[in-house]
Design an enzyme around this catalytic site. Structure first.
Site, PDB file in Angstrom:
ATOM      1  N   HIS A  24      -1.368  14.688  -7.534  1.00  0.00           N
ATOM      2  CA  HIS A  24      -2.024  14.668  -5.984  1.00  0.00           C
ATOM      3  C   HIS A  24      -1.422  14.053  -5.120  1.00  0.00           C
ATOM      4  CE1 HIS A  24      -1.527  10.528  -6.506  1.00  0.00           C
ATOM      5  NE2 HIS A  24      -2.005   9.940  -7.435  1.00  0.00           N
ATOM      6  N   HIS A  78      -7.994   0.974 -15.456  1.00  0.00           N
ATOM      7  CA  HIS A  78      -8.007   1.363 -14.159  1.00  0.00           C
ATOM      8  C   HIS A  78      -8.533   2.693 -14.942  1.00  0.00           C
ATOM      9  CE1 HIS A  78      -6.482   3.307 -10.852  1.00  0.00           C
ATOM     10  NE2 HIS A  78      -5.434   3.371 -11.588  1.00  0.00           N
ATOM     11  N   GLU A  80      -8.665   5.809 -12.862  1.00  0.00           N
ATOM     12  CA  GLU A  80      -8.088   7.101 -11.935  1.00  0.00           C
ATOM     13  C   GLU A  80      -7.741   8.054 -12.734  1.00  0.00           C
ATOM     14  OE1 GLU A  80      -4.807   7.000  -9.361  1.00  0.00           O
ATOM     15  OE2 GLU A  80      -4.872   8.883  -9.030  1.00  0.00           O
ATOM     16  N   ASP A  82      -6.193  10.403 -14.127  1.00  0.00           N
ATOM     17  CA  ASP A  82      -4.996   9.898 -15.381  1.00  0.00           C
ATOM     18  C   ASP A  82      -5.076   9.456 -16.297  1.00  0.00           C
ATOM     19  OD1 ASP A  82      -4.780   8.839 -13.200  1.00  0.00           O
ATOM     20  OD2 ASP A  82      -2.090   8.462 -13.985  1.00  0.00           O
ATOM     21  N   HIS A 145      -3.632  -0.245  -8.174  1.00  0.00           N
ATOM     22  CA  HIS A 145      -3.654  -0.018  -6.420  1.00  0.00           C
ATOM     23  C   HIS A 145      -5.144   0.876  -6.130  1.00  0.00           C
ATOM     24  CE1 HIS A 145      -3.118   5.063  -7.118  1.00  0.00           C
ATOM     25  NE2 HIS A 145      -2.857   4.281  -8.588  1.00  0.00           N
ATOM     26  N   ASP A 164      -0.502   1.228 -13.550  1.00  0.00           N
ATOM     27  CA  ASP A 164       0.413   1.486 -12.702  1.00  0.00           C
ATOM     28  C   ASP A 164       1.306   0.961 -12.499  1.00  0.00           C
ATOM     29  OD1 ASP A 164      -0.500   4.485 -13.070  1.00  0.00           O
ATOM     30  OD2 ASP A 164      -1.945   3.694 -11.558  1.00  0.00           O
ATOM     31  N   TYR A 196       8.693   5.618  -7.159  1.00  0.00           N
ATOM     32  CA  TYR A 196       6.713   5.560  -7.734  1.00  0.00           C
ATOM     33  C   TYR A 196       6.706   4.542  -6.953  1.00  0.00           C
ATOM     34  CZ  TYR A 196       2.878   4.518 -10.614  1.00  0.00           C
ATOM     35  OH  TYR A 196       1.423   4.454 -11.311  1.00  0.00           O
ATOM     36  N   HIS A 229       2.615   4.534 -16.947  1.00  0.00           N
ATOM     37  CA  HIS A 229       3.575   6.091 -16.875  1.00  0.00           C
ATOM     38  C   HIS A 229       4.720   5.667 -17.644  1.00  0.00           C
ATOM     39  CE1 HIS A 229       0.593   8.477 -14.426  1.00  0.00           C
ATOM     40  NE2 HIS A 229       0.175   7.161 -13.846  1.00  0.00           N
TER      41      HIS A 229
END
Ligand code: FEO
Length: 405
Positions: A24, A78, A80, A82, A145, A164, A196, A229
């Protein structure tokens, strides 16, 4: 790939994305991983999914351990894309499973999937799910986040699934910190953590600090941190926690980064005497040309350095477009604890350096004024003034840095 055991009856079942280079808008030269975890307890429990392109991979990893229809609980830390965009594929295989998610997570999920067929349990901080030998404690981490975010702590395993937070964009065959350090280095791993943090978590420093304090107050023993990640911290989980605390508290290297762009090389030329002046004050200086460097790399170098000088020619009385883009991006990340200045060239009216200072002041950063400007091409006298400007700025950086020692 195959599932990797990380604790008794707990497995990594994620996917490695060797090829992603644009996450992104964040350039990821080292790819990334989408980590999710499966617990083979009395109630088989899946923690998170992976990016949709990799749904078959995580399903194969799960199948290597158990029939996916046996999954009883799905924890969504989360929402998001991904991490959640394989949820529909997972739920096709185990339609009666219960999804554990925060209230805001559920509302977000409703906007992305037809959730009417699925069973949900909304959780909040302090709720515990017993799945047999393991108890799962949920910890909401709003705005770390995204508003929906939470972490899951597996008490008996002393394992924090941190989503994350504490992650890195690193595609590697190593799953654990000690494995990675053996084939690469501590420095490379730490650089990935900084990268990151700078690009994703920089705006949330105070939240991170209070969340770490909250976890410490709860007295949770943590001997492994498994983010969504990158590598899993099993050798030194306390090391990454300390890195985060250091960054939140303003740690940076005593160095200067010059981030610039140029039209006809006048502003570019100015970087040389300025850099020499900084260097002659004993301060390391890195120079980054914006149109030749990914934005995320420039952001990381800004974050690593105590001081930053922005170089911009004036175009139509404003900052050069690539510089303006960088400054807008930086402002959104709400940087703190850095000392800054600006320089640049112009032909007649000027305006870019003034605008750069206005932006820096809006960000609340420590500014060194006035900036350094030249008309058309730098003369020999301009070079001398640029050199003096570099030295003066480096002196200010050294003084300011003492506040953080
Ligand atoms: Fe890795 Fe906020 O997603």
């Amino acid at each position: 790939m195959k599932a990797v055991k990380i604790k008794p009856d707990i497995y990594w079942v994620g996917a490695i994305d060797w090829g992603v280079r644009d996450f992104h808008g964040y350039v990821t030269p080292n790819g990334t991983t989408y980590n999710n975890y499966l617990i083979l307890d009395e109630q088989v429990t899946l923690l998170d999914t992976v990016k949709h392109d990799f749904s078959e991979i995580t399903i194969d990893n799960i199948k290597s351990l158990i029939d996916p229809s046996k999954i009883v609980n799905v924890i969504i830390n989360h929402i998001e894309t991904d991490h959640v965009s394989s949820i529909d594929k997972i739920m096709e295989l185990t339609p009666d499973a219960t999804i554990y998610i925060t209230d805001r997570g559920k509302k977000g999920l409703d906007r992305n999937f037809d959730t009417s067929r699925w069973r949900f349990k909304i959780v909040k901080t302090g709720d515990v799910l017993n799945i047999g030998r393991y108890n799962l404690l949920f910890l909401e981490t709003p705005m770390l986040h995204w508003p929906d975010s939470m972490m899951t702590y597996i008490k008996e395993a002393k394992l924090l699934i941190s989503q994350d937070a504490f992650g890195q964009h690193l595609a590697t065959s190593a799953r654990f910190d000690d494995e990675f350090i053996e084939c690469a280095s501590h420095a490379e791993l730490e650089d990935s953590v900084i990268d990151y943090y700078a690009n994703i978590l920089m705006p949330f420093g105070q939240l991170i600090k209070s969340k770490i304090a909250e976890v410490q107050k709860l007295g949770l023993e943590i001997d492994m941190i498994a983010p969504d990640h990158g590598i899993i911290w099993r050798r030194e989980p306390e090391r990454v926690i300390q890195m985060y605390l250091d960054m939140v508290n303003g740690k940076a290297f005593l160095k200067v980064v010059m981030i610039y762009d140029t039209m006809w090389h006048s502003t570019e030329h100015m970087t040389l005497p300025i850099m020499q002046g900084i260097k002659d004050e004993g301060i390391d200086c890195k120079v980054i040309k914006l149109r030749a460097t990914p934005m995320s790399v420039a952001i990381k170098e800004f974050w690593k350095s105590r001081g930053c000088l922005i170089g911009t020619p004036t175009l139509n009385n404003t900052m050069f477009p690539s510089v303006a883009e960088f400054m807008t991006h930086l402002r959104g990340l709400r940087p703190k604890n850095r000392i800054v200045g600006a320089f640049g060239s112009y032909g007649w009216g000027g305006g870019a350096v003034k605008e750069a200072y206005e932006e820096f002041k809006r960000m609340g950063l420590e500014v060194v004024e006035p900036g350094m400007q030249v008309v058309y091409r730098p003369s020999t006298e301009d070079d001398k003034q640029c050199y003096a400007f570099g030295r003066e700025f480096a002196i200010k950086v050294k003084e300011y840095h003492k506040k953080f020692e």
